[in-house]
Design a protein around this motif. Structure first.
Motif, PDB file in Angstrom:
ATOM      1  N   VAL A  23       0.805  -1.282   0.101  1.00  0.00           N
ATOM      2  CA  VAL A  23      -0.111   0.184  -0.072  1.00  0.00           C
ATOM      3  C   VAL A  23       1.120   1.366  -0.020  1.00  0.00           C
ATOM      4  CG1 VAL A  23      -1.670   1.364   1.372  1.00  0.00           C
ATOM      5  CG2 VAL A  23      -1.885  -1.111   1.214  1.00  0.00           C
ATOM      6  N   VAL A  24       1.923   1.371   0.746  1.00  0.00           N
ATOM      7  CA  VAL A  24       2.824   2.322   1.060  1.00  0.00           C
ATOM      8  C   VAL A  24       3.459   2.739  -0.453  1.00  0.00           C
ATOM      9  CG1 VAL A  24       5.000   3.546   2.205  1.00  0.00           C
ATOM     10  CG2 VAL A  24       3.138   2.079   3.551  1.00  0.00           C
ATOM     11  N   LEU A  25       3.890   1.725  -1.234  1.00  0.00           N
ATOM     12  CA  LEU A  25       4.639   1.682  -2.261  1.00  0.00           C
ATOM     13  C   LEU A  25       3.878   2.181  -3.411  1.00  0.00           C
ATOM     14  CD1 LEU A  25       7.128  -1.324  -2.012  1.00  0.00           C
ATOM     15  CD2 LEU A  25       7.801   1.147  -1.680  1.00  0.00           C
ATOM     16  N   LEU A  26       2.254   1.683  -3.455  1.00  0.00           N
ATOM     17  CA  LEU A  26       1.492   2.064  -4.582  1.00  0.00           C
ATOM     18  C   LEU A  26       1.293   3.531  -4.067  1.00  0.00           C
ATOM     19  CD1 LEU A  26      -0.914  -1.016  -4.487  1.00  0.00           C
ATOM     20  CD2 LEU A  26       0.519  -0.313  -6.379  1.00  0.00           C
ATOM     21  N   VAL A  27       1.061   4.047  -2.953  1.00  0.00           N
ATOM     22  CA  VAL A  27       0.761   5.519  -2.782  1.00  0.00           C
ATOM     23  C   VAL A  27       1.860   6.499  -3.208  1.00  0.00           C
ATOM     24  CG1 VAL A  27       0.392   7.296  -0.903  1.00  0.00           C
ATOM     25  CG2 VAL A  27      -0.809   4.935  -0.860  1.00  0.00           C
ATOM     26  N   HIS A  28       3.206   5.792  -2.827  1.00  0.00           N
ATOM     27  CA  HIS A  28       4.378   6.602  -3.352  1.00  0.00           C
ATOM     28  C   HIS A  28       4.615   6.606  -4.630  1.00  0.00           C
ATOM     29  CE1 HIS A  28       8.417   7.959  -3.061  1.00  0.00           C
ATOM     30  NE2 HIS A  28       9.021   6.693  -3.536  1.00  0.00           N
ATOM     31  N   ALA A  29       4.152   5.588  -5.488  1.00  0.00           N
ATOM     32  CA  ALA A  29       4.618   5.604  -7.104  1.00  0.00           C
ATOM     33  C   ALA A  29       3.339   6.640  -7.422  1.00  0.00           C
ATOM     34  CB  ALA A  29       3.895   4.063  -7.427  1.00  0.00           C
ATOM     35  N   ALA A  43     -15.295 -12.489  -0.248  1.00  0.00           N
ATOM     36  CA  ALA A  43     -15.337 -11.165  -0.110  1.00  0.00           C
ATOM     37  C   ALA A  43     -15.087 -10.113  -1.070  1.00  0.00           C
ATOM     38  CB  ALA A  43     -14.560 -10.794   1.394  1.00  0.00           C
ATOM     39  N   ILE A  44     -13.864 -10.760  -1.757  1.00  0.00           N
ATOM     40  CA  ILE A  44     -13.438  -9.637  -2.932  1.00  0.00           C
ATOM     41  C   ILE A  44     -14.501  -9.487  -3.951  1.00  0.00           C
ATOM     42  CG2 ILE A  44     -11.790  -9.442  -4.961  1.00  0.00           C
ATOM     43  CD1 ILE A  44      -9.668 -10.760  -2.991  1.00  0.00           C
ATOM     44  N   PHE A  45     -15.104 -11.014  -4.301  1.00  0.00           N
ATOM     45  CA  PHE A  45     -16.066 -10.916  -5.200  1.00  0.00           C
ATOM     46  C   PHE A  45     -17.385 -10.051  -4.964  1.00  0.00           C
ATOM     47  CE2 PHE A  45     -19.681 -13.384  -7.357  1.00  0.00           C
ATOM     48  CZ  PHE A  45     -19.606 -13.085  -8.342  1.00  0.00           C
ATOM     49  N   ALA A  46     -17.866 -10.201  -3.623  1.00  0.00           N
ATOM     50  CA  ALA A  46     -18.866  -9.369  -3.045  1.00  0.00           C
ATOM     51  C   ALA A  46     -18.651  -8.019  -3.136  1.00  0.00           C
ATOM     52  CB  ALA A  46     -19.295  -9.862  -1.568  1.00  0.00           C
ATOM     53  N   GLN A  47     -17.456  -7.560  -2.903  1.00  0.00           N
ATOM     54  CA  GLN A  47     -17.181  -6.086  -2.887  1.00  0.00           C
ATOM     55  C   GLN A  47     -17.338  -5.547  -4.377  1.00  0.00           C
ATOM     56  OE1 GLN A  47     -14.060  -4.738   0.042  1.00  0.00           O
ATOM     57  NE2 GLN A  47     -13.717  -6.803   0.100  1.00  0.00           N
ATOM     58  N   ILE A  48     -16.581  -6.580  -5.413  1.00  0.00           N
ATOM     59  CA  ILE A  48     -17.182  -5.999  -6.626  1.00  0.00           C
ATOM     60  C   ILE A  48     -18.420  -5.815  -7.275  1.00  0.00           C
ATOM     61  CG2 ILE A  48     -16.553  -6.697  -9.051  1.00  0.00           C
ATOM     62  CD1 ILE A  48     -13.901  -8.088  -7.916  1.00  0.00           C
ATOM     63  N   SER A 107     -11.130   3.284 -13.967  1.00  0.00           N
ATOM     64  CA  SER A 107     -10.038   3.210 -12.899  1.00  0.00           C
ATOM     65  C   SER A 107     -10.447   1.679 -12.110  1.00  0.00           C
ATOM     66  CB  SER A 107     -10.178   4.348 -11.685  1.00  0.00           C
ATOM     67  OG  SER A 107     -11.525   4.391 -11.370  1.00  0.00           O
ATOM     68  N   TYR A 108     -10.959   0.840 -13.031  1.00  0.00           N
ATOM     69  CA  TYR A 108     -11.443  -0.480 -12.538  1.00  0.00           C
ATOM     70  C   TYR A 108     -10.138  -1.429 -11.953  1.00  0.00           C
ATOM     71  CZ  TYR A 108     -15.803   1.042 -15.057  1.00  0.00           C
ATOM     72  OH  TYR A 108     -16.581   1.778 -15.361  1.00  0.00           O
ATOM     73  N   ALA A 109      -9.054  -1.406 -12.594  1.00  0.00           N
ATOM     74  CA  ALA A 109      -7.851  -2.247 -12.082  1.00  0.00           C
ATOM     75  C   ALA A 109      -7.618  -1.767 -10.613  1.00  0.00           C
ATOM     76  CB  ALA A 109      -6.933  -2.163 -13.133  1.00  0.00           C
ATOM     77  N   TRP A 110      -7.327  -0.255 -10.555  1.00  0.00           N
ATOM     78  CA  TRP A 110      -6.965   0.201  -9.347  1.00  0.00           C
ATOM     79  C   TRP A 110      -7.960  -0.163  -8.141  1.00  0.00           C
ATOM     80  CZ3 TRP A 110      -2.500   2.548  -7.771  1.00  0.00           C
ATOM     81  CH2 TRP A 110      -2.638   3.081  -6.442  1.00  0.00           C
ATOM     82  N   ILE A 111      -9.142  -0.228  -8.394  1.00  0.00           N
ATOM     83  CA  ILE A 111     -10.342  -0.677  -7.407  1.00  0.00           C
ATOM     84  C   ILE A 111     -10.022  -2.199  -7.026  1.00  0.00           C
ATOM     85  CG2 ILE A 111     -12.748  -0.605  -7.054  1.00  0.00           C
ATOM     86  CD1 ILE A 111     -13.000   1.638  -8.722  1.00  0.00           C
ATOM     87  N   LEU A 112      -9.868  -2.966  -8.080  1.00  0.00           N
ATOM     88  CA  LEU A 112      -9.822  -4.306  -7.823  1.00  0.00           C
ATOM     89  C   LEU A 112      -8.399  -4.469  -7.005  1.00  0.00           C
ATOM     90  CD1 LEU A 112     -10.770  -7.190  -8.297  1.00  0.00           C
ATOM     91  CD2 LEU A 112      -9.251  -6.917 -10.497  1.00  0.00           C
ATOM     92  N   ALA A 113      -7.345  -3.918  -7.411  1.00  0.00           N
ATOM     93  CA  ALA A 113      -6.395  -3.893  -6.518  1.00  0.00           C
ATOM     94  C   ALA A 113      -6.697  -3.526  -4.963  1.00  0.00           C
ATOM     95  CB  ALA A 113      -5.204  -3.431  -7.022  1.00  0.00           C
ATOM     96  N   SER A 114      -7.129  -2.487  -5.164  1.00  0.00           N
ATOM     97  CA  SER A 114      -7.503  -1.934  -3.650  1.00  0.00           C
ATOM     98  C   SER A 114      -8.304  -2.840  -2.681  1.00  0.00           C
ATOM     99  CB  SER A 114      -8.104  -0.582  -3.689  1.00  0.00           C
ATOM    100  OG  SER A 114      -7.586   0.345  -4.222  1.00  0.00           O
ATOM    101  N   VAL A 115      -9.406  -3.261  -3.133  1.00  0.00           N
ATOM    102  CA  VAL A 115     -10.189  -4.245  -2.706  1.00  0.00           C
ATOM    103  C   VAL A 115      -9.727  -5.525  -2.278  1.00  0.00           C
ATOM    104  CG1 VAL A 115     -12.315  -5.608  -3.035  1.00  0.00           C
ATOM    105  CG2 VAL A 115     -12.419  -3.314  -3.514  1.00  0.00           C
ATOM    106  N   SER A 116      -8.904  -6.135  -3.132  1.00  0.00           N
ATOM    107  CA  SER A 116      -8.112  -7.510  -2.899  1.00  0.00           C
ATOM    108  C   SER A 116      -6.989  -7.282  -1.693  1.00  0.00           C
ATOM    109  CB  SER A 116      -7.159  -7.710  -4.316  1.00  0.00           C
ATOM    110  OG  SER A 116      -8.133  -7.835  -5.363  1.00  0.00           O
ATOM    111  N   LEU A 117      -6.155  -6.084  -1.851  1.00  0.00           N
ATOM    112  CA  LEU A 117      -5.281  -5.694  -0.861  1.00  0.00           C
ATOM    113  C   LEU A 117      -5.991  -5.721   0.556  1.00  0.00           C
ATOM    114  CD1 LEU A 117      -2.584  -3.240  -2.409  1.00  0.00           C
ATOM    115  CD2 LEU A 117      -1.932  -5.525  -1.544  1.00  0.00           C
ATOM    116  N   VAL A 118      -7.022  -4.954   0.753  1.00  0.00           N
ATOM    117  CA  VAL A 118      -7.714  -4.827   2.017  1.00  0.00           C
ATOM    118  C   VAL A 118      -8.463  -6.151   2.425  1.00  0.00           C
ATOM    119  CG1 VAL A 118      -9.546  -3.546   3.146  1.00  0.00           C
ATOM    120  CG2 VAL A 118      -7.953  -2.181   1.463  1.00  0.00           C
ATOM    121  N   SER A 119      -8.732  -6.999   1.547  1.00  0.00           N
ATOM    122  CA  SER A 119      -9.256  -8.119   1.873  1.00  0.00           C
ATOM    123  C   SER A 119      -8.241  -9.222   2.360  1.00  0.00           C
ATOM    124  CB  SER A 119     -10.149  -8.778   0.709  1.00  0.00           C
ATOM    125  OG  SER A 119     -11.345  -8.162   0.135  1.00  0.00           O
TER     126      SER A 119
END
Length: 519
Positions: free
Chosen positions: A12-18, A460-465, A483-495
């Motif tokens: 998460v830190v590196l993605l925000v940093h990027a 959980a990931i599927f339900a959030q999508i 921005s669907y790829a970013w949303i999928l990555a965000s939901v997956s990381l948090v799950s």
């Protein structure tokens, strides 16, 4: 499990940093590296019982995930407000990031200082990270902002010494950093705005939140000190409790709020709540849901009486409340977010007040509340306070409260940022609930080192999508701009973080999802 949790936070830190790539994102990377090392020192102190205060058991220190929340929130808020051209809130984001970094460094220095023998390598890393953060603050903050950051640190130190002593086993070090750091920041903001009220900056509902949070915390501190010297369970003490609550509410909190919003708080609140017909419908609907939640509590306690005194509510039963909260928040987010903001503040004040009544055994409802709520305790409620329901409310409300409305002129942020107010609904209301229900009923493959299951996380990931798709259908203000790829990555990381963290997921997950969506 701790290593995987740390890896997810680093991601998460590196993605925000990027995305951001400025001096503050570099500071966040340095802070994360040193927090990773110091976290193991805290864990060792907790295992050996040398951590000065009594922290919550059956969990690691949680220093790394907690240390990164405020800095990352400040960094992404700064970027959003800079893009919108709102200089005041861009500076506010810088102050939030700097404050979070300084609080995290203080907790790290504390751990290093009480570890025997002194860990040389960790000391060097903490010193390097501290030097980077302080150098950046020196070249980024004005003198008044530096003073503001130091004020929050001072409040945090004293508040931690008092509350961690009075409330043993209620927090891990990471949870203490999140909760007490947040309260310290809110208290300092309220003092600052009270002194500069002539400027007229800020929305009345923002002042309402600040005064409500500080008011209930000061109320709790006052009665905690008072009931050290007298028995809180007697009728005389209970009458004194109710009388002093009225005196402090009407004599201190109401005038304070009046000074900030320049109008009668009660009349303003009544006018605000019943301003439109939509608000009236929402209030009636929410009253029905609140009655339903109370009905679940009474029904489950009736079952306990008929079955066994040792009967405890199952995980699925506790998730009923998550479904009720989702049903509460989604209409508010779609139809009237300002009403939801104020209603959540009122709910928080009521929840904390009822917890005081339960904790101090205030007559006539204190003992009844103890009996009713004991059914829903889990291993995270190991201290004298029951906080899981308050954390659930906070997790759903924080994305609404922390949404930078001034930096979103049309009421919503572009791209994935449009989902920021829904972070609590997605992470806790949908993700955590579905993961728990499906994982406990159908899960077979466990993630290494945890009790959580692969099936629960994937569901959980599927339900959030699916939830995001439904939000797109029903909320016309949400436009994701591909921005669907970013949303999928965000939901997956948090799950995945939900599967591996031992911290209070109701509090931590929405904040990380909000950070990712705002970035």
């Amino acid at each position: 499990a701790v290593l995987v949790e740390s890896l997810l936070v680093f991601t998460v830190v590196l993605l925000v940093h990027a995305v951001v790539w400025d001096r503050f994102s570099w500071c966040a990377v340095a802070l994360a590296i040193q927090a990773f090392y110091v976290q193991f020192k805290w864990d060792r102190l907790l295992q050996l019982g040398g951590a000065v205060f009594q922290f919550r058991g059956a969990a690691n220190s949680g220093l790394l995930p907690a240390s990164m929340v405020m800095p990352l929130l400040g960094v992404v808020m700064k970027e959003r407000c800079r893009a919108a051209g709102i200089v005041y809130f861009e500076r506010f984001g810088i102050v939030v990031a700097s404050t979070g970094m300084l609080l995290a460094l203080f907790l790290s220095v504390l751990a290093v200082g009480i570890t025997k023998p002194v860990p040389t390598n960790t000391c060097i890393l903490t010193g390097i990270a501290g030097s980077i953060v302080i150098y950046t603050m020196k070249h980024s903050l004005t003198v008044s902002e530096v003073i503001e950051v130091l004020e929050v640190l001072l409040i945090f130190v004293y508040l931690s010494m008092i509350l961690l002593y009075l409330l043993p086993r209620c927090f891990t070090p990471g949870e203490a950093l999140l909760v007490l750091g947040g309260v310290s920041f809110v208290l300092n903001q309220l003092i600052k705005r009270s002194l500069n009220v002539i400027e007229g900056r800020g929305d009345p509902i923002d002042f309402f939140l600040l005064v409500a949070v500080v008011g209930v915390v000061l109320l709790g501190l006052f009665f905690t000190v008072l009931f050290i010297f007298m028995d809180s369970g007697t009728w005389i003490s209970s009458m004194f409790f109710h009388m002093m609550t009225a005196v402090l509410g009407l004599g201190v909190i109401m005038p304070w709020l009046y000074r900030l919003i320049q109008r009668n708080p009660l009349f303003w609140l009544l006018h605000f709540l019943f301003q439109t017909q939509t608000r009236l419908y929402l209030l009636v609907y929410w009253t029905f849901l609140a009655a339903s939640a109370c009905g679940v509590v009474f029904y489950q306690n009736a079952k306990r009486s008929s079955e066994s005194k040792k009967h405890q509510a199952s995980t699925i039963t506790r998730k009923y409340f998550h479904f009720i909260v989702v049903a509460t928040y989604v209409p508010g987010l779609i139809y009237d977010r300002q009403l939801l903001y104020v209603a959540a503040v009122l709910c928080l004040a009521v929840f904390i007040f009822l917890e005081y009544v339960r904790y101090f055994r205030i007559k006539p409802f204190g003992q009844t509340l103890r009996h009713l709520l004991s059914l829903f305790l889990d291993e995270r409620d190991s201290g004298p306070l029951i906080l899981t329901h308050i954390y659930l409310l906070l997790g759903m409300s924080l994305p609404v409260w922390l949404f930078p409305r001034s930096c979103a002129p049309k009421g919503t942020l572009p791209g994935a940022g449009a989902l920021v107010p829904y972070s609590g609904v997605l992470a806790v209301g949908v993700g955590d609930t579905i993961a728990s229900v499906f994982g406990s009923t159908m899960g077979e493959i466990k993630w290494p080192g945890t009790k959580k299951t692969f099936e629960g996380t994937m569901t959980a990931i599927f339900a959030q999508i699916i939830a995001v798709a439904l939000i797109l259908i029903f909320d016309s203000s949400v436009n994701l701009n591909s921005s669907y790829a970013w949303i999928l990555a965000s939901v997956s990381l948090v799950s995945l973080l939900e599967a591996y963290t031992t911290q209070i997921d109701n509090l931590l997950l929405p904040l990380y999802l909000q950070i990712m969506l705002m970035a």
